[in-house]
Design a protein around this motif. Sequence first.
Motif, PDB file in Angstrom:
ATOM      1  N   LEU A  57       0.778  -1.265   0.070  1.00 34.37           N
ATOM      2  CA  LEU A  57       0.054  -0.024  -0.052  1.00 34.37           C
ATOM      3  C   LEU A  57       0.992   1.189   0.047  1.00 34.37           C
ATOM      4  N   LEU A  58       1.695   1.108   0.735  1.00 31.29           N
ATOM      5  CA  LEU A  58       2.797   2.498   0.718  1.00 31.29           C
ATOM      6  C   LEU A  58       3.497   2.743  -0.639  1.00 31.29           C
ATOM      7  N   LYS A  59       3.992   1.365  -1.196  1.00 32.56           N
ATOM      8  CA  LYS A  59       4.580   1.651  -2.512  1.00 32.56           C
ATOM      9  C   LYS A  59       3.417   2.268  -3.461  1.00 32.56           C
ATOM     10  N   GLU A  60       2.258   1.882  -3.423  1.00 34.29           N
ATOM     11  CA  GLU A  60       1.148   2.357  -4.326  1.00 34.29           C
ATOM     12  C   GLU A  60       0.961   3.923  -4.047  1.00 34.29           C
ATOM     13  N   LEU A  61       1.067   4.269  -2.754  1.00 36.10           N
ATOM     14  CA  LEU A  61       0.865   5.723  -2.386  1.00 36.10           C
ATOM     15  C   LEU A  61       1.826   6.509  -2.921  1.00 36.10           C
ATOM     16  N   LEU A  62       3.083   6.088  -2.654  1.00 39.90           N
ATOM     17  CA  LEU A  62       4.279   6.896  -3.179  1.00 39.90           C
ATOM     18  C   LEU A  62       4.355   7.025  -4.875  1.00 39.90           C
ATOM     19  N   ARG A  63       3.632   6.205  -5.397  1.00 41.56           N
ATOM     20  CA  ARG A  63       3.645   6.275  -6.951  1.00 41.56           C
ATOM     21  C   ARG A  63       2.726   7.420  -7.270  1.00 41.56           C
ATOM     22  N   PHE A  64       1.372   7.627  -6.673  1.00 42.51           N
ATOM     23  CA  PHE A  64       0.306   8.597  -6.971  1.00 42.51           C
ATOM     24  C   PHE A  64       0.751   9.976  -7.114  1.00 42.51           C
ATOM     25  N   ARG A  65       0.436  10.654  -8.223  1.00 39.12           N
ATOM     26  CA  ARG A  65       0.669  12.036  -8.467  1.00 39.12           C
ATOM     27  C   ARG A  65      -0.263  12.892  -7.478  1.00 39.12           C
ATOM     28  N   ARG A  66       0.208  13.939  -6.998  1.00 40.54           N
ATOM     29  CA  ARG A  66      -0.450  14.887  -6.014  1.00 40.54           C
ATOM     30  C   ARG A  66      -0.546  16.156  -6.710  1.00 40.54           C
ATOM     31  N   ALA A  67      -1.838  16.704  -6.595  1.00 45.91           N
ATOM     32  CA  ALA A  67      -2.118  18.001  -7.268  1.00 45.91           C
ATOM     33  C   ALA A  67      -1.570  19.231  -6.439  1.00 45.91           C
ATOM     34  N   SER A  68      -1.211  18.611  -5.050  1.00 44.92           N
ATOM     35  CA  SER A  68      -0.846  19.849  -3.969  1.00 44.92           C
ATOM     36  C   SER A  68       0.485  19.243  -3.844  1.00 44.92           C
ATOM     37  N   VAL A  69       1.696  20.446  -3.721  1.00 41.22           N
ATOM     38  CA  VAL A  69       3.299  20.046  -3.497  1.00 41.22           C
ATOM     39  C   VAL A  69       3.242  19.933  -2.133  1.00 41.22           C
ATOM     40  N   LEU A  70       2.125  20.428  -1.181  1.00 38.18           N
ATOM     41  CA  LEU A  70       2.349  20.434   0.262  1.00 38.18           C
ATOM     42  C   LEU A  70       1.867  19.264   0.861  1.00 38.18           C
ATOM     43  N   ALA A  71       1.156  18.373  -0.009  1.00 42.85           N
ATOM     44  CA  ALA A  71       0.339  17.141   0.691  1.00 42.85           C
ATOM     45  C   ALA A  71       1.277  16.465   1.388  1.00 42.85           C
TER      46      ALA A  71
END
Length: 428
Positions: A407-421
């Motif tokens: 799950l952690l690996k998947e989350l790290l791959r996701f693009r984030r619209a917020s640079v502060l997220a």
Amino acid sequence: MKRRDPPKVPCKIEMDIDYISNLPEHITDKILSCLSLRDAVRTSILSKKWRYKWFSLPNLVFDNQSLLISSQDQQLIRNKLINIVDHVLLLHSGPIQKFKLSHRDLQGVYDIDRWILFLSRGSMKEFILEIWKGHRYKLPASLYFCQKLIHLEIFNCLLKPPSTFSGFKNLKSLDLQHITMDQDVFDKMISSCTLLERLTLMNFDGFSKLNIHAPYLLFFDIGGVFEDVYFNTTNNLAIVSIGLYATAGYDQNLPLGTPGNMIKFFAPLPRIQRLEVQSFFLKYLAAGKVPERLPTPCIELNYLSLRINFCDRAESLAALCILQSSPNLQELEILARPDEQAAEGIDARLSEEYLRNCPFNQLQLVKIVGISCARQELNFVNFLLTNSPVLEKMTIKPVSANGGCELLKELLRFRRASVLAEIIYLDP
């Protein structure tokens, strides 16, 4: 010459000042109001001026804290409880603003009828009765004549008002838990309490349709088994927490041509600010046609909590409808129900819906609890991350430790619209 003693100078005797007895009345009233009834009675030994001060206490609370009765004999406990309440009411002078009776051994006490009759002759504004054991206690007719009531709280009681009852005209807060009352009695009580601002309903019998007609209602908290809920003239309702404890009891297959529960539920709530959808209520909202967005968006909704089964396509669509109709949402909490599995043959995939461009321009905090790393759940997380440009923190807590690394690996791959997220992973 005889020696003379020096003249005696009168000695000054300093008297101790009794500060306790000379406290201003408003200070003594404040002190007594902060004490339990048991301790307030004990202040009578402080001085003569304090001996009768507790007689005029406006708030009388008889609960486990104020009534420390140590005994194993239930009959003895009841007798002591009755004697204490009788004694206090007999000696009391002045108005009683609040009366609370809540004791773990309170059952089979028929003296409650005459206590309520006594209180109904005054100007009581707050009444709380909690019967923790035994059958539901039938409230006497005298309670319904307490027209000065502002707050009424009832636990484990049967409500059957007289035919002449026309509501509590000054009531602003009503809390009914583990109660029994007929459908027409419930409808009439809610609609006739015209100043009602807060309504709490938990675990009720005798009625299954929630007809809420309350123009001044601000807060509504309900949990139980019911078939339907109708809001009428509730334009000021701002805080709603609603849970359906069982999926049975309402028709999920609405007749063709009728609006779905989603539109019917939100239409009378134009000013809703906080919404908690608990237990199985999202399944109720998913009944009938679920639109992509509500006809009228929830402009003021800033906090949303959803209990959802991601394996249920209808529930997922209902959740998306609410999210896409809440442009000013700031805080989101998702509570998954991983114990429910998708029925065989049901397509729960919503990848296209999740990836749809739907910016949450105000969303700052997200908390997701109970997910099991299923693909539809991860798609939902990705949907939020890619559409939340001002997101500050997303907290994720899976249902179990199995698959946590993946799950952690998947989350790290996701693009984030917020640079502060910031993504925070919590161990289950």
